[in-house]
Design an enzyme around this catalytic site. Structure first.
Site, PDB file in Angstrom:
ATOM      1  N   GLU A 127       0.845  -1.186   0.000  1.00 24.90           N
ATOM      2  CA  GLU A 127       0.000   0.000   0.000  1.00 24.90           C
ATOM      3  C   GLU A 127       0.885   1.242   0.000  1.00 24.90           C
ATOM      4  O   GLU A 127       1.837   1.296   0.783  1.00 24.90           O
ATOM      5  CB  GLU A 127      -0.910   0.040   1.236  1.00 24.90           C
ATOM      6  CG  GLU A 127      -1.921   1.167   1.131  1.00 24.90           C
ATOM      7  CD  GLU A 127      -2.893   1.237   2.327  1.00 24.90           C
ATOM      8  OE1 GLU A 127      -2.820   0.386   3.224  1.00 24.90           O
ATOM      9  OE2 GLU A 127      -3.714   2.156   2.317  1.00 24.90           O
ATOM     10  N   GLY A 267       3.393   2.237  11.098  1.00 23.18           N
ATOM     11  CA  GLY A 267       3.124   1.353  12.237  1.00 23.18           C
ATOM     12  C   GLY A 267       2.912  -0.094  11.838  1.00 23.18           C
ATOM     13  O   GLY A 267       3.528  -0.999  12.382  1.00 23.18           O
ATOM     14  N   ALA A 268       2.032  -0.311  10.851  1.00 22.97           N
ATOM     15  CA  ALA A 268       1.698  -1.681  10.492  1.00 22.97           C
ATOM     16  C   ALA A 268       0.865  -1.665   9.224  1.00 22.97           C
ATOM     17  O   ALA A 268       0.458  -0.601   8.747  1.00 22.97           O
ATOM     18  CB  ALA A 268       0.903  -2.346  11.610  1.00 22.97           C
ATOM     19  N   MET A 269       0.613  -2.873   8.687  1.00 16.20           N
ATOM     20  CA  MET A 269      -0.122  -2.979   7.431  1.00 16.20           C
ATOM     21  C   MET A 269      -1.055  -4.179   7.463  1.00 16.20           C
ATOM     22  O   MET A 269      -0.656  -5.274   7.837  1.00 16.20           O
ATOM     23  CB  MET A 269       0.882  -3.099   6.275  1.00 16.20           C
ATOM     24  CG  MET A 269       0.247  -3.281   4.916  1.00 16.20           C
ATOM     25  SD  MET A 269      -0.754  -1.826   4.444  1.00 16.20           S
ATOM     26  CE  MET A 269      -2.008  -2.624   3.453  1.00 16.20           C
ATOM     27  N   GLU A 270      -2.285  -3.939   7.009  1.00 16.29           N
ATOM     28  CA  GLU A 270      -3.384  -4.896   7.175  1.00 16.29           C
ATOM     29  C   GLU A 270      -3.493  -5.949   6.073  1.00 16.29           C
ATOM     30  O   GLU A 270      -4.599  -6.420   5.787  1.00 16.29           O
ATOM     31  CB  GLU A 270      -4.700  -4.111   7.256  1.00 16.29           C
ATOM     32  CG  GLU A 270      -5.153  -3.433   5.937  1.00 16.29           C
ATOM     33  CD  GLU A 270      -4.749  -1.973   5.800  1.00 16.29           C
ATOM     34  OE1 GLU A 270      -3.786  -1.552   6.453  1.00 16.29           O
ATOM     35  OE2 GLU A 270      -5.404  -1.253   5.018  1.00 16.29           O
ATOM     36  N   ASN A 271      -2.393  -6.355   5.427  1.00 14.79           N
ATOM     37  CA  ASN A 271      -2.453  -7.364   4.362  1.00 14.79           C
ATOM     38  C   ASN A 271      -3.361  -8.523   4.771  1.00 14.79           C
ATOM     39  O   ASN A 271      -3.305  -8.999   5.891  1.00 14.79           O
ATOM     40  CB  ASN A 271      -1.057  -7.915   4.097  1.00 14.79           C
ATOM     41  CG  ASN A 271      -0.015  -6.830   4.039  1.00 14.79           C
ATOM     42  OD1 ASN A 271      -0.109  -5.930   3.223  1.00 14.79           O
ATOM     43  ND2 ASN A 271       0.956  -6.880   4.946  1.00 14.79           N
ATOM     44  N   HIS A 303      -6.447  -1.971  15.243  1.00 17.45           N
ATOM     45  CA  HIS A 303      -6.679  -1.211  14.006  1.00 17.45           C
ATOM     46  C   HIS A 303      -6.482  -2.115  12.779  1.00 17.45           C
ATOM     47  O   HIS A 303      -7.354  -2.188  11.902  1.00 17.45           O
ATOM     48  CB  HIS A 303      -5.728  -0.017  13.966  1.00 17.45           C
ATOM     49  CG  HIS A 303      -5.830   0.823  12.743  1.00 17.45           C
ATOM     50  ND1 HIS A 303      -6.549   2.002  12.704  1.00 17.45           N
ATOM     51  CD2 HIS A 303      -5.319   0.666  11.489  1.00 17.45           C
ATOM     52  CE1 HIS A 303      -6.471   2.530  11.490  1.00 17.45           C
ATOM     53  NE2 HIS A 303      -5.723   1.735  10.731  1.00 17.45           N
ATOM     54  N   GLU A 304      -5.357  -2.808  12.730  1.00 17.23           N
ATOM     55  CA  GLU A 304      -5.086  -3.639  11.541  1.00 17.23           C
ATOM     56  C   GLU A 304      -6.086  -4.787  11.468  1.00 17.23           C
ATOM     57  O   GLU A 304      -6.552  -5.141  10.390  1.00 17.23           O
ATOM     58  CB  GLU A 304      -3.652  -4.177  11.559  1.00 17.23           C
ATOM     59  CG  GLU A 304      -2.563  -3.122  11.706  1.00 17.23           C
ATOM     60  CD  GLU A 304      -2.675  -1.929  10.764  1.00 17.23           C
ATOM     61  OE1 GLU A 304      -3.219  -2.085   9.654  1.00 17.23           O
ATOM     62  OE2 GLU A 304      -2.235  -0.822  11.156  1.00 17.23           O
ATOM     63  N   GLU A 326      -9.619   4.362   6.356  1.00 18.45           N
ATOM     64  CA  GLU A 326      -8.770   4.796   7.477  1.00 18.45           C
ATOM     65  C   GLU A 326      -9.550   5.578   8.538  1.00 18.45           C
ATOM     66  O   GLU A 326      -9.388   5.329   9.731  1.00 18.45           O
ATOM     67  CB  GLU A 326      -7.571   5.597   6.967  1.00 18.45           C
ATOM     68  CG  GLU A 326      -6.605   4.777   6.096  1.00 18.45           C
ATOM     69  CD  GLU A 326      -6.081   3.513   6.765  1.00 18.45           C
ATOM     70  OE1 GLU A 326      -6.229   3.355   7.996  1.00 18.45           O
ATOM     71  OE2 GLU A 326      -5.517   2.657   6.046  1.00 18.45           O
TER      72      GLU A 326
END
Ligand code: B3K
Ligand code: ZN
Length: 886
Positions: A127, A267-271, A303-304, A326
């Site tokens: 992303e 912070g992080a990624m929701e794959n 969140h993720e 988001e």
């Protein structure tokens, strides 16, 4: 980096994709000096469009094309056109298969976008537009495909091979390599693709969903970190349960994985099914992570995870709609954190953050609406406006509709759009259809930038027992938007009588019946008056309770009225808010005295109000800590017409010292009581313990401003003899900011020695020093850049040292000789070549130049101009710099 001049992309130019990709079959061969990516794309003409066959243009960047075939026919250079950013060819039928092989270089990818290596492992970040650095593709979120992924690597160095979905096959080869195949049954856009190959260990657990399906949960980390994953696992299970209970959302695959990597841009990624996290957002245990870090891990894991529905199952049609996923997901995680901890404290933290940082963005040259209408580089739009203001917009919808209708609306949204790529309008439509509420005017929150101002005045008619509040709204011009139309502003309010009791709220013309004491009114005109009847005495209004809208509210409160609200307001948030407003008034008076060259004299009413708070042992301790925290220098900057850096710093430091002296005994009593409990109990990462430590630590930071030997001894004891990072780091920070040079050197050295092998703790060590307001800040930061633990290649290090200096150490960063600005520009120029996303984010403080007096403005602008002149700029840095100078 692009060689063409970056160009603007507009929402109004959106067109549906010409072609669709039904299936995506990927094979990765991972090697030390290159990787090969084979992609087989099963494609067809978009049936919603005319039957002709336009040229097919794939996105692709930094790829070396090895081969390409159309329906098994190898193509030659004459069959397609290649540019730096695309590959174009002409299909000859409505359905076809494309096979490509490309060579890429994850081992030298320092931008940390696409496929790259971090601490020896392979990982991805796609992303928003990173997938095009992996293979030729239609890299846009409205092209959704079913993915199968095979990856192969050396077994010894990369025993773990992961991708999205479920594992379906694996095997070994004779040359020491092995492979695994993963299949994701859900259609997804390429930005949700992920793979990981590395030497990782994991902790495992299971979760039984509300329909009794068992899901395997795994958190993968480097072997030495397996003892720091339990908090993230607990947070994950809480999130899964909460989303079932609160939104009716159940997890949908058989396995959910989180992988922690050390080098990560955010912070992080929701794959899908394979979230990739910055290790700072996963690892937490008492000895190495603060309470704040524990809460951050809980919030980011949530969140993720929540993105699995708000983002993955229902995704965005185009990147202008980013806030669709988001804003909504930030809102969902804020509700979750409020439910897990203290709701009022969570709201206070969120509002303080929004008002300090998002309001500043909304007032600066990069102001944009929650749904922007143009961008050069989408990576620049992962902003406070899209995230935090976007969340406030969703919160306002819930406030206007009520909890039940909001839930009906979210159910309808998920049901109606499952598997689709949609827009913010679709979200609003679902809310309208489920509730019957017309949100046409409300939608201006998505299209108009800038923070609305809401000026409120009152009048009381004693003879007729009528009390009126007049609301006037306006919104300052922002780039490209000179005129604004009225917003719909939900204002929750109450009225207090002279004893602090809430009055029944009945509007003129309303029938009697049940009357509420706190109500929400939708203010939707430029000027509007509410008249309340049966008000027997002049009341005191409590306005915008819970910060019911992201606006700048003004009401001519006297300081005595604010003190009254601090004690009597029925809304916890507004009790804090009254204290903040009182503090702001007092601090602004001190700033004015400082500027006039007068001796500073502090209004003692603030001291006595805070004494009352501090001595009230019935109050939630976290609330006491929040009330004792004076508004920060960054917030005082934001609300200044022209920010006077030195006067703000001196005034605030003066006020802190005054409070420390006047409240010394009460602070010491509460410090000792709480430290005693901390000393005699195990660390627990829960709200009441966070609360106790937060009061203990703010008390210590005041006491150390004017430390007696006894206080210094207590601080050293807290540093040396506590079992958790929260107590230890506060002791370190206050010593670093203290005049005790010997103690300071001693604790810094012993901390570094003890934690030298823990990168995340060393980040804290860098930050504490970077934020230290004592003179010589820049020299200290420059020296720390030479420390062996520092590297510009790791985003966490850049944020911890350079980001903390420019963002939190205002008195040093804004030093009058311009050295701080010069330093920041130098770092941006270096990082522009290494990691454009980090470079562009680091720039933010320089973009705020309009806030300062002419001399500083000129210095800041000339550094921005020096960046422009420095050579070839990434589109990320180019966009931010050029807009700031426009
Ligand atoms: N969706 C990601 C952000 C990706 C940023 C790309 N530049 C993390 C999140 O908001 O959950
Ligand atoms: Zn997100």
């Amino acid at each position: 980096m692009r060689t063409e001049q970056p160009k603007m992309i507009y929402l109004k130019d959106y067109k549906a994709p010409d072609y669709l990709i039904d299936e995506t079959h990927l094979t990765f061969e991972l090697f030390e000096d290159h990787s090969l990516v084979h992609a087989q794309l099963v494609m067809r003409r978009n049936p919603a469009l005319s039957p002709d066959l336009p040229a097919l243009e794939f996105d692709g960047q930094e790829l070396e094309l090895i081969s390409i075939a159309l329906n098994d026919r190898q193509l030659t250079a004459a069959d397609y056109q290649l540019t730096d950013v695309s590959l174009t060819l002409q299909p000859d039928s409505a359905s076809f298969v494309i096979d490509t092989t490309v060579k890429i270089h994850p081992e030298s990818n320092t931008a940390l976008e696409g496929l790259y290596k971090s601490s020896g492992m392979f990982c991805t970040q796609c992303e928003a537009e990173g997938f095009r650095k992996i293979t030729y593709y239609l890299d846009r979120p409205d092209v959704m495909s079913k993915f199968t992924t095979t990856l192969s690597a050396q077994q010894h160095d990369y025993p773990v091979l992961l991708s999205n979905g479920n594992p379906i096959a694996s095997g070994s080869e004779e040359d020491g390599r092995h492979w695994a195949t993963w299949e994701d049954p859900f259609m997804k856009p390429a930005y949700l693709f992920a793979l990981v190959a590395g030497d990782l260990w994991c902790i495992e657990d299971t979760f039984t969903t509300m329909s009794q399906r068992e899901v395997a949960l795994r958190i993968y980390v480097e072997p030495e970190n397996v003892d720091k994953c339990q908090h993230a696992m607990d947070s994950l299970k809480k999130s899964m349960r909460w989303d079932e209970q609160t939104y009716g959302r159940e997890y949908d695959l058989d396995i959910f994985m989180i992988v922690a990597v050390n080098d990560f841009n955010m912070g992080a990624m929701e794959n899908k099914g394979l979230n990739i996290f910055n290790s700072s957002a996963v690892l937490a245990r008492a000895e190495t992570a603060t309470d704040a870090a524990h809460q951050r891990v809980e919030a980011i894991v949530a969140h993720e995870y929540f993105h699995n529905w708000s983002g993955n199952r229902v995704t965005c049609r185009d990147w202008f709609q980013l806030s669709l996923k988001e804003g909504f997901t930030v809102f969902r995680d804020s509700q979750f954190s409020a439910d897990m901890n203290s709701a009022t404290v969570k709201r206070i933290e969120d509002v303080a953050y929004l008002r300090t940082h998002q309001f500043a963005e909304d007032a600066g040259p990069l102001a944009h609406s929650v749904r922007p209408d143009a961008f050069i580089e989408i990576s620049n739009f992962y902003t406070l406006t899209v995230y935090e203001k976007g969340s406030e917009v969703v919160r306002m919808i819930r406030t206007l509709l009520g909890a039940d209708n909001f839930r009906k609306g979210s159910d309808l949204y998920f049901e109606r759009h499952d598997g689709q790529a949609v827009t913010c309008d679709d979200f609003i439509k679902a809310m309208e259809d489920a509730s019957g509420v017309d949100l046409t005017q409300f939608k201006r929150w998505y299209s108009q930038a800038g923070t609305p101002r809401l000026a409120v005045s009152e009048s009381y008619d004693a003879a007729n027992k009528r009390y009126s509040l007049c609301f006037r709204q306006s919104c300052p011009a922002t780039p490209g938007q000179s005129e604004k139309l009225p917003f719909v502003i939900p204002v929750e309010l109450g009225l207090l009588d002279a004893q602090g009791q809430p009055l029944a709220l009945q509007l003129e013309g309303e029938q009697g019946g049940a009357v509420a004491h706190s109500r929400v009114f939708a203010i939707d005109q430029a000027e509007q008056t509410l008249t309340f009847i049966n008000i027997a005495e002049q009341p005191l209004p409590s306005l915008l309770r819970g910060f019911s809208a992201p606006v700048k509210l003004s009401f001519p409160y006297s300081r005595d009225q604010l003190m009254f609200l601090m004690q009597h307001d029925g809304d916890g948030f507004n009790r804090w808010e009254a204290g903040q407003q009182l503090s702001v008034q007092v601090l602004q008076e001190l700033i004015a005295q400082q500027q006039a060259g007068e001796a500073m004299v502090m209004d003692q009413r603030l001291v006595s109000a805070l004494r009352t708070v501090l001595e009230d042992t019935q109050l939630d301790q976290a609330m006491v800590a929040e009330m004792l925290s004076l508004p920060g220098e960054a917030y005082l900057t934001e609300i200044s017409e022209v920010a006077d850096v030195e006067a703000i710093h001196q005034a605030r430091e003066f006020a802190r010292l005054q409070l420390a002296e006047a409240l010394r005994d009460a602070l010491w009593a509460r410090y000792q009581a709480n430290r005693e409990v901390s000393r005699n109990s195990e660390y627990v990462a829960e709200a009441e313990h966070f609360a106790r430590r937060s009061l203990q630590n703010i008390a210590l930071s005041y006491l150390m401003l004017n430390a007696t030997p006894e206080v210094l001894g207590a601080c050293m004891d807290q540093f040396e003899n506590s079992d958790n990072m929260t107590e230890q780091l506060t002791a370190l920070a206050v010593l670093v900011n203290s005049p005790f040079a010997d103690e300071r050197a001693k604790v810094l050295a012993s901390f570094a020695e003890h934690f030298k092998d823990n990168a995340l703790v060393m980040d804290q060590w860098f930050s504490v020093q970077a934020a230290c307001g004592l003179p010589g800040g820049l020299e200290r930061v420059k020296a720390l850049m030479e420390h062996p633990a520092f590297t510009l290649k790791n985003p966490n290090k850049v944020r911890a040292l350079i980001g903390a200096f420019a963002g939190q150490n205002l008195i040093n960063f804004h030093k009058a000789d311009g050295s701080g600005y010069r330093f920041l520009a130098d770092q941006v120029i270096t990082l522009n070549a290494l990691n454009p996303q980090i470079a562009s984010r680091l720039l933010a403080p320089l973009t705020r130049w309009r806030k300062y007096a002419p001399a500083r403005q000129a210095q800041m602008k000339s550094e921005l101009e020096r960046i422009v002149a420095s050579g070839e700029l990434s589109s990320d840095v180019f966009e931010v710099v050029s807009k700031s100078l426009a």
